[in-house]
Design a protein around this motif. Structure first.
Motif, PDB file in Angstrom:
ATOM      1  N   SER A 133       0.854  -1.199   0.000  1.00  0.00           N
ATOM      2  CA  SER A 133       0.000   0.000   0.000  1.00  0.00           C
ATOM      3  C   SER A 133       0.887   1.246   0.000  1.00  0.00           C
ATOM      4  N   LEU A 134       0.279   2.421  -0.269  1.00  0.00           N
ATOM      5  CA  LEU A 134       1.042   3.673  -0.350  1.00  0.00           C
ATOM      6  C   LEU A 134       1.473   4.122   1.040  1.00  0.00           C
ATOM      7  N   ASP A 135       2.673   4.650   1.111  1.00  0.00           N
ATOM      8  CA  ASP A 135       3.225   5.124   2.374  1.00  0.00           C
ATOM      9  C   ASP A 135       2.991   6.641   2.472  1.00  0.00           C
ATOM     10  N   VAL A 136       1.816   7.007   2.968  1.00  0.00           N
ATOM     11  CA  VAL A 136       1.413   8.419   2.992  1.00  0.00           C
ATOM     12  C   VAL A 136       2.410   9.265   3.787  1.00  0.00           C
ATOM     13  N   ASP A 137       2.867   8.749   4.935  1.00  0.00           N
ATOM     14  CA  ASP A 137       3.798   9.529   5.765  1.00  0.00           C
ATOM     15  C   ASP A 137       5.086   9.847   5.019  1.00  0.00           C
ATOM     16  N   GLU A 138       5.539   8.904   4.233  1.00  0.00           N
ATOM     17  CA  GLU A 138       6.786   9.110   3.502  1.00  0.00           C
ATOM     18  C   GLU A 138       6.601  10.200   2.425  1.00  0.00           C
ATOM     19  N   PHE A 139       5.414  10.227   1.797  1.00  0.00           N
ATOM     20  CA  PHE A 139       5.127  11.299   0.823  1.00  0.00           C
ATOM     21  C   PHE A 139       5.218  12.656   1.512  1.00  0.00           C
ATOM     22  N   LEU A 140       4.777  12.710   2.788  1.00  0.00           N
ATOM     23  CA  LEU A 140       4.747  13.982   3.501  1.00  0.00           C
ATOM     24  C   LEU A 140       6.120  14.367   4.045  1.00  0.00           C
ATOM     25  N   SER A 141       6.995  13.368   4.202  1.00  0.00           N
ATOM     26  CA  SER A 141       8.272  13.674   4.854  1.00  0.00           C
ATOM     27  C   SER A 141       9.311  14.227   3.871  1.00  0.00           C
ATOM     28  N   VAL A 142       9.114  14.006   2.581  1.00  0.00           N
ATOM     29  CA  VAL A 142      10.081  14.538   1.613  1.00  0.00           C
ATOM     30  C   VAL A 142       9.781  16.018   1.382  1.00  0.00           C
ATOM     31  N   ARG A 143      10.712  16.899   1.744  1.00  0.00           N
ATOM     32  CA  ARG A 143      10.522  18.342   1.549  1.00  0.00           C
ATOM     33  C   ARG A 143      11.761  18.918   0.899  1.00  0.00           C
ATOM     34  N   PRO A 144      11.675  19.839  -0.043  1.00  0.00           N
ATOM     35  CA  PRO A 144      10.401  20.226  -0.622  1.00  0.00           C
ATOM     36  C   PRO A 144      10.030  19.282  -1.748  1.00  0.00           C
ATOM     37  N   SER A 145       8.763  19.237  -2.090  1.00  0.00           N
ATOM     38  CA  SER A 145       8.344  18.532  -3.296  1.00  0.00           C
ATOM     39  C   SER A 145       7.443  19.476  -4.082  1.00  0.00           C
ATOM     40  N   CYS A 146       7.429  19.312  -5.406  1.00  0.00           N
ATOM     41  CA  CYS A 146       6.628  20.238  -6.221  1.00  0.00           C
ATOM     42  C   CYS A 146       5.239  19.684  -6.483  1.00  0.00           C
ATOM     43  N   GLY A 147       4.961  18.471  -5.997  1.00  0.00           N
ATOM     44  CA  GLY A 147       3.642  17.890  -6.204  1.00  0.00           C
ATOM     45  C   GLY A 147       3.689  16.397  -5.971  1.00  0.00           C
ATOM     46  N   VAL A 148       2.511  15.799  -6.012  1.00  0.00           N
ATOM     47  CA  VAL A 148       2.364  14.357  -5.785  1.00  0.00           C
ATOM     48  C   VAL A 148       1.413  13.830  -6.849  1.00  0.00           C
ATOM     49  N   ILE A 149       1.725  12.665  -7.378  1.00  0.00           N
ATOM     50  CA  ILE A 149       0.746  11.988  -8.239  1.00  0.00           C
ATOM     51  C   ILE A 149       0.754  10.494  -7.934  1.00  0.00           C
ATOM     52  N   PHE A 150      -0.440   9.923  -7.882  1.00  0.00           N
ATOM     53  CA  PHE A 150      -0.534   8.466  -7.752  1.00  0.00           C
ATOM     54  C   PHE A 150      -1.883   8.028  -8.299  1.00  0.00           C
ATOM     55  N   PRO A 151      -1.944   6.780  -8.794  1.00  0.00           N
ATOM     56  CA  PRO A 151      -3.239   6.243  -9.197  1.00  0.00           C
ATOM     57  C   PRO A 151      -3.943   5.706  -7.962  1.00  0.00           C
ATOM     58  N   ASN A 152      -5.249   5.837  -7.911  1.00  0.00           N
ATOM     59  CA  ASN A 152      -6.020   5.225  -6.841  1.00  0.00           C
ATOM     60  C   ASN A 152      -7.278   4.598  -7.421  1.00  0.00           C
ATOM     61  N   PRO A 153      -7.401   3.249  -7.357  1.00  0.00           N
ATOM     62  CA  PRO A 153      -6.432   2.260  -6.897  1.00  0.00           C
ATOM     63  C   PRO A 153      -5.106   2.355  -7.661  1.00  0.00           C
ATOM     64  N   ASN A 154      -4.026   1.944  -6.992  1.00  0.00           N
ATOM     65  CA  ASN A 154      -2.724   1.998  -7.645  1.00  0.00           C
ATOM     66  C   ASN A 154      -2.648   0.924  -8.733  1.00  0.00           C
ATOM     67  N   ALA A 155      -1.826   1.189  -9.732  1.00  0.00           N
ATOM     68  CA  ALA A 155      -1.551   0.210 -10.779  1.00  0.00           C
ATOM     69  C   ALA A 155      -0.049  -0.082 -10.710  1.00  0.00           C
ATOM     70  N   PRO A 156       0.386  -1.306 -10.892  1.00  0.00           N
ATOM     71  CA  PRO A 156      -0.409  -2.493 -11.188  1.00  0.00           C
ATOM     72  C   PRO A 156      -0.777  -3.317  -9.945  1.00  0.00           C
ATOM     73  N   THR A 157      -0.844  -2.708  -8.771  1.00  0.00           N
ATOM     74  CA  THR A 157      -1.154  -3.512  -7.586  1.00  0.00           C
ATOM     75  C   THR A 157      -2.653  -3.679  -7.364  1.00  0.00           C
ATOM     76  N   GLY A 158      -3.452  -2.680  -7.788  1.00  0.00           N
ATOM     77  CA  GLY A 158      -4.901  -2.719  -7.555  1.00  0.00           C
ATOM     78  C   GLY A 158      -5.289  -2.267  -6.164  1.00  0.00           C
ATOM     79  N   ILE A 159      -4.290  -1.922  -5.332  1.00  0.00           N
ATOM     80  CA  ILE A 159      -4.579  -1.578  -3.937  1.00  0.00           C
ATOM     81  C   ILE A 159      -5.074  -0.132  -3.836  1.00  0.00           C
TER      82      ILE A 159
END
Ligand SMILES: *Cc1c(COP(=O)(O)O)cnc(C)c1O
Length: 354
Positions: A133-159
């Motif tokens: 599954s996606l690690d939301v905290d890790e997305f938030l801990s990387v600074r700075p970032s210019c944006g976030v993109i992910f599929p939901n459900p994710n591909a190719p996991t379907g989660i």
């Protein structure tokens, strides 16, 4: 003869569309059922005289029906020639490495790094958690970032990531950076974040007609978001091609959206077949990730994903194998009809379990 720009491009490799023989195609997440019967009726009566004129560059009628379905206003909807085009415009409009790297999951839709190369956007891949599954905290801990993109459900996991987790991400992420959610598979059991776009002006939700609407050949996708984001997408479009969505696509899209009951039925059938197929594979000892999409990622201990792919191909069934770290042990199998999946199970039993 060629520009220097073209030398640095690494194109996306789509799933095979072989013309050499007939395969049972379970490799590109196409829908096994036909599009709404209302579309066939419409095509019988369509007067080609109308094709003399250019299509509506603001997609007015189509945006209105989509806005109704999404409980948004028509100026919060942008259309493209497939959601890949909408994604491409979004990468151009919102992600700029001078403000940090673009973040996306380590295992995800392999078009994202291709757009990054195309537009010169630095990116950082965020590893998935052990359960994929996606690690939301890790997305938030990387600074700075210019944006976030992910599929939901994710591909190719379907989660699928829950709406709560998505809201949690948005609550803590800088509101001047875009979070783009690619909901190509959302109609197969996930909860759309489109309803959150009122609350989060930096949220862009992208959807496609290719999967749940059985219209991959039509090329139609859209984005829902706050006005400034949608306006920026129109600016990109009008600097690239004023008419990316044909008149026929706009009309057919409208008809598809109007037949929600038909498509709810189709999605329910696919979900039921997915669940039955997943149980059957697990019973045979396969590892199957819990999918909310019209595909499952699955693998068999001791057999490489490449071997599964090649073996099934020789038996006339195409699935998708990604030779990438983390997923090379698995194959991604599109959910077809009940009969399709029974045929696949028979071939799997005969190839790997007898
Ligand atoms: C299929 C898919 C798309 C592309 O859809 P089109 O509308 O056919 O361009 C986008 N994102 C993901 C994750 C997909 O699987």
């Amino acid at each position: 003869m060629l520009s220097t720009r073209i030398a640095r491009l690494t194109p996306y490799v789509p799933g095979e569309q072989p013309q050499d023989r007939r395969y049972l195609k379970l490799n590109t997440n196409e829908n096994p059922y036909p599009p709404s019967p209302r579309i066939a009726e419409f095509l019988k009566t369509f007067d080609p005289e109308r094709l003399r004129l250019y299509p509506d560059p603001r997609f007015t009628d189509l945006c209105r029906v989509i806005a109704d379905a999404e409980q948004a206003s028509p100026d919060q909807v942008f259309m493209g020639n497939g959601s890949d085009e909408v994604l491409s415009f979004a990468f151009f409009a919102f992600f700029d490495s001078s403000r940090g790297k673009l973040l996306f999951p380590e295992i995800t839709y392999s078009f994202y790094p291709v757009y990054c190369d195309f537009y010169g956007i630095d990116h950082q891949k965020i590893p998935l958690l052990p359960d994929f599954s996606l690690d939301v905290d890790e997305f938030l801990s990387v600074r700075p970032s210019c944006g976030v993109i992910f599929p939901n459900p994710n591909a190719p996991t379907g989660i699928c990531l829950s709406l709560d987790r998505i809201a949690g991400l948005l609550d803590r992420y800088p509101d001047d950076r875009v979070v783009a959610i690619d909901e190509a598979y959302i109609d197969f059991g996930g909860e759309s974040a489109a309803g959150l776009t009122d609350r989060y002006p930096n949220l862009l939700v992208i959807k496609t007609f290719s999967k749940s609407k059985s219209l991959a050949g039509l090329r139609l996708g859209y984005a829902v978001g706050a006005r400034p984001l949608i306006d920026a997408l129109y600016t990109v479009k009008d600097a690239f091609n004023s008419y990316p969505v044909s008149m026929l696509s706009q009309r057919i899209g409208e008809i598809a959206v109007s037949d929600a009951a038909y498509y709810r039925d189709v999605a329910e059938k696919i979900i039921a077949v997915r669940e039955a197929f997943s149980s059957e594979l697990k019973r045979l000892g396969w590892r199957v990730f819990p999918s909310r999409a019209n595909f499952v990622l699955a693998g068999l201990d001791g057999v490489s994903g490449e071997t599964v792919y090649q073996t099934l191909k020789r038996r006339g069934i195409l699935v998708r194998h990604f030779n990438l770290p983390g997923v090379s042990d698995f194959v991604r199998i599109t959910i077809g009809t009940e009969a399709d999946m029974k045929q696949l199970i028979r071939e799997i039993v005969s190839a790997f379990h007898s």
